[in-house]
Design a protein around this motif. Structure first.
Motif, PDB file in Angstrom:
ATOM      1  N   THR A  31       6.488  18.102 -18.612  1.00  0.00           N
ATOM      2  CA  THR A  31       7.175  18.215 -17.337  1.00  0.00           C
ATOM      3  C   THR A  31       8.675  18.284 -17.568  1.00  0.00           C
ATOM      4  O   THR A  31       9.203  17.722 -18.529  1.00  0.00           O
ATOM      5  N   GLY A  32       9.375  18.953 -16.661  1.00  0.00           N
ATOM      6  CA  GLY A  32      10.819  19.080 -16.788  1.00  0.00           C
ATOM      7  C   GLY A  32      11.546  17.766 -16.568  1.00  0.00           C
ATOM      8  O   GLY A  32      10.945  16.736 -16.241  1.00  0.00           O
ATOM      9  N   VAL A  33      12.866  17.815 -16.721  1.00  0.00           N
ATOM     10  CA  VAL A  33      13.684  16.607 -16.591  1.00  0.00           C
ATOM     11  C   VAL A  33      13.566  16.013 -15.189  1.00  0.00           C
ATOM     12  O   VAL A  33      13.442  14.796 -15.022  1.00  0.00           O
ATOM     13  N   VAL A  34      13.600  16.861 -14.172  1.00  0.00           N
ATOM     14  CA  VAL A  34      13.497  16.369 -12.795  1.00  0.00           C
ATOM     15  C   VAL A  34      12.140  15.718 -12.563  1.00  0.00           C
ATOM     16  O   VAL A  34      12.042  14.625 -11.986  1.00  0.00           O
ATOM     17  N   GLY A  35      11.074  16.371 -13.035  1.00  0.00           N
ATOM     18  CA  GLY A  35       9.737  15.795 -12.874  1.00  0.00           C
ATOM     19  C   GLY A  35       9.589  14.475 -13.595  1.00  0.00           C
ATOM     20  O   GLY A  35       8.979  13.531 -13.071  1.00  0.00           O
ATOM     21  N   GLN A  36      10.128  14.385 -14.808  1.00  0.00           N
ATOM     22  CA  GLN A  36      10.058  13.132 -15.555  1.00  0.00           C
ATOM     23  C   GLN A  36      10.857  12.028 -14.861  1.00  0.00           C
ATOM     24  O   GLN A  36      10.433  10.869 -14.839  1.00  0.00           O
ATOM     25  N   THR A  37      12.002  12.395 -14.296  1.00  0.00           N
ATOM     26  CA  THR A  37      12.808  11.408 -13.564  1.00  0.00           C
ATOM     27  C   THR A  37      12.060  10.886 -12.344  1.00  0.00           C
ATOM     28  O   THR A  37      12.037   9.680 -12.073  1.00  0.00           O
ATOM     29  N   VAL A  38      11.419  11.809 -11.616  1.00  0.00           N
ATOM     30  CA  VAL A  38      10.638  11.405 -10.440  1.00  0.00           C
ATOM     31  C   VAL A  38       9.495  10.491 -10.840  1.00  0.00           C
ATOM     32  O   VAL A  38       9.257   9.443 -10.213  1.00  0.00           O
ATOM     33  N   ILE A  59      -3.711  33.156 -12.716  1.00  0.00           N
ATOM     34  CA  ILE A  59      -3.849  31.721 -12.469  1.00  0.00           C
ATOM     35  C   ILE A  59      -3.764  30.941 -13.768  1.00  0.00           C
ATOM     36  O   ILE A  59      -3.311  29.792 -13.798  1.00  0.00           O
ATOM     37  N   THR A  60      -4.153  31.562 -14.854  1.00  0.00           N
ATOM     38  CA  THR A  60      -4.078  30.902 -16.157  1.00  0.00           C
ATOM     39  C   THR A  60      -2.634  30.629 -16.547  1.00  0.00           C
ATOM     40  O   THR A  60      -2.328  29.612 -17.170  1.00  0.00           O
ATOM     41  N   GLY A 118       9.044  15.825  -6.276  1.00  0.00           N
ATOM     42  CA  GLY A 118       8.756  16.243  -7.641  1.00  0.00           C
ATOM     43  C   GLY A 118       7.766  17.391  -7.687  1.00  0.00           C
ATOM     44  O   GLY A 118       7.886  18.313  -8.512  1.00  0.00           O
ATOM     45  N   THR A 119       6.788  17.362  -6.795  1.00  0.00           N
ATOM     46  CA  THR A 119       5.792  18.437  -6.750  1.00  0.00           C
ATOM     47  C   THR A 119       6.424  19.760  -6.328  1.00  0.00           C
ATOM     48  O   THR A 119       6.183  20.811  -6.940  1.00  0.00           O
ATOM     49  N   VAL A 120       7.232  19.710  -5.281  1.00  0.00           N
ATOM     50  CA  VAL A 120       7.888  20.931  -4.802  1.00  0.00           C
ATOM     51  C   VAL A 120       8.795  21.510  -5.884  1.00  0.00           C
ATOM     52  O   VAL A 120       8.815  22.730  -6.121  1.00  0.00           O
ATOM     53  N   TRP A 121       9.518  20.633  -6.553  1.00  0.00           N
ATOM     54  CA  TRP A 121      10.402  21.097  -7.616  1.00  0.00           C
ATOM     55  C   TRP A 121       9.592  21.752  -8.745  1.00  0.00           C
ATOM     56  O   TRP A 121       9.980  22.796  -9.283  1.00  0.00           O
ATOM     57  N   GLY A 122       8.467  21.140  -9.118  1.00  0.00           N
ATOM     58  CA  GLY A 122       7.631  21.711 -10.170  1.00  0.00           C
ATOM     59  C   GLY A 122       7.033  23.039  -9.784  1.00  0.00           C
ATOM     60  O   GLY A 122       6.955  23.972 -10.610  1.00  0.00           O
ATOM     61  N   ILE A 123       6.591  23.172  -8.524  1.00  0.00           N
ATOM     62  CA  ILE A 123       6.018  24.439  -8.068  1.00  0.00           C
ATOM     63  C   ILE A 123       7.084  25.527  -8.031  1.00  0.00           C
ATOM     64  O   ILE A 123       6.824  26.695  -8.366  1.00  0.00           O
ATOM     65  N   MET A 124       8.304  25.147  -7.640  1.00  0.00           N
ATOM     66  CA  MET A 124       9.397  26.117  -7.686  1.00  0.00           C
ATOM     67  C   MET A 124       9.615  26.626  -9.106  1.00  0.00           C
ATOM     68  O   MET A 124       9.834  27.821  -9.346  1.00  0.00           O
ATOM     69  N   GLY A 125       9.521  25.687 -10.082  1.00  0.00           N
ATOM     70  CA  GLY A 125       9.664  26.107 -11.478  1.00  0.00           C
ATOM     71  C   GLY A 125       8.541  27.032 -11.909  1.00  0.00           C
ATOM     72  O   GLY A 125       8.768  27.994 -12.666  1.00  0.00           O
ATOM     73  N   ILE A 150       1.631  24.113 -12.200  1.00  0.00           N
ATOM     74  CA  ILE A 150       1.284  23.552 -10.898  1.00  0.00           C
ATOM     75  C   ILE A 150       0.578  22.211 -11.057  1.00  0.00           C
ATOM     76  O   ILE A 150       0.833  21.252 -10.316  1.00  0.00           O
ATOM     77  N   SER A 151      -0.314  22.113 -12.039  1.00  0.00           N
ATOM     78  CA  SER A 151      -1.016  20.839 -12.252  1.00  0.00           C
ATOM     79  C   SER A 151      -0.052  19.737 -12.666  1.00  0.00           C
ATOM     80  O   SER A 151      -0.184  18.589 -12.230  1.00  0.00           O
TER      81      SER A 151
END
Length: 219
Positions: free
Chosen positions: A10-17, A161-162, A141-148, A168-169
């Motif tokens: 996960t990215g930095v933002v996701g890890q922070t969240v 989808i692969t 965090g989810t929205v940020w990850g989906i944007m990525g 997304i997961s």
């Protein structure tokens, strides 16, 4: 292991969240344990206190037992009411132990009940904060990850989808973490609010009982 692998990718933002949500969860569980023990000790001490209080022939007979029952909020009320009675008696003419103002005793008991209520519910509002904020922090965090994930779609040009499923997961883990922190906190908060209502009812009943006893013996 899969969750740890997802966290590492996960990215930095996701890890922070995720880190914030884990911190909220740890603190809220600590609060749940501490407050739960506080209420258990208070309930046990209150039952013992009321049994002794109803057996005592004089208010002064309760003094030696108060130290061991300090966890009970009723002890705080008793001390406040008894201190007000002693203060009024000491300023009397000395011929008879009488209370000049029953309203002053009642005000002392009400003030003590507010102090004891604040002591019992200490840290409980943090559970409400966790329950309210946890899902939204996870959603961010989810929205940020989906944007990525969609950004990577635009960069690679692949809509398979692969290609987007891993991103997304990983993003959805934040939502799961937010719910994991919020749901126990919400359940515990509602439970402790109910306990607080019961404690306030016990304190109100004791206030009336103490005032009746004072009126019979000191007026």
């Amino acid at each position: 292991m899969e969750l740890w692998a997802a966290f590492r990718h996960t990215g930095v933002v996701g890890q922070t969240v995720l880190g914030i949500l884990v911190l909220f969860s740890i603190i809220s569980w600590t609060v749940m344990i501490a407050v739960g023990q506080r209420f258990r000790h208070a309930n046990r001490a209150s039952r013992r206190f009321m049994a002794l209080f109803r057996k005592a022939k004089r208010l002064a007979d309760m003094q030696p037992s108060l130290g061991a029952l300090a966890h009970s909020p009723l002890v705080g009320l008793f001390r406040a009411g008894y201190a007000e009675i002693e203060a009024q008696i000491s300023h009397g003419d000395g011929t008879r132990q009488t209370v000049k103002s029953l309203d002053s005793v009642e005000r002392s008991l009400i003030r003590a009940s507010r102090i004891e209520s604040a002591r019992l519910q200490r840290f409980v509002p943090f559970l409400a904060t966790t329950a309210a904020a946890g899902p939204f922090i996870g959603l961010f965090g989810t929205v940020w990850g989906i944007m990525g994930a969609f950004t990577s779609i635009g960069a690679t040009g692949s809509t398979s989808i692969t290609a987007v499923a891993p991103g997304i997961s990983e993003a959805l883990i934040n939502t799961a973490a937010g719910l994991f922190a919020a749901i126990p906190a919400l359940l515990a908060y509602n439970h402790f609010v109910q306990k607080m209502r019961q404690s306030r009812g016990e304190m109100e009943d004791f206030t009336l009982e103490f005032l009746n006893l004072t009126e019979r013996n000191f007026t």
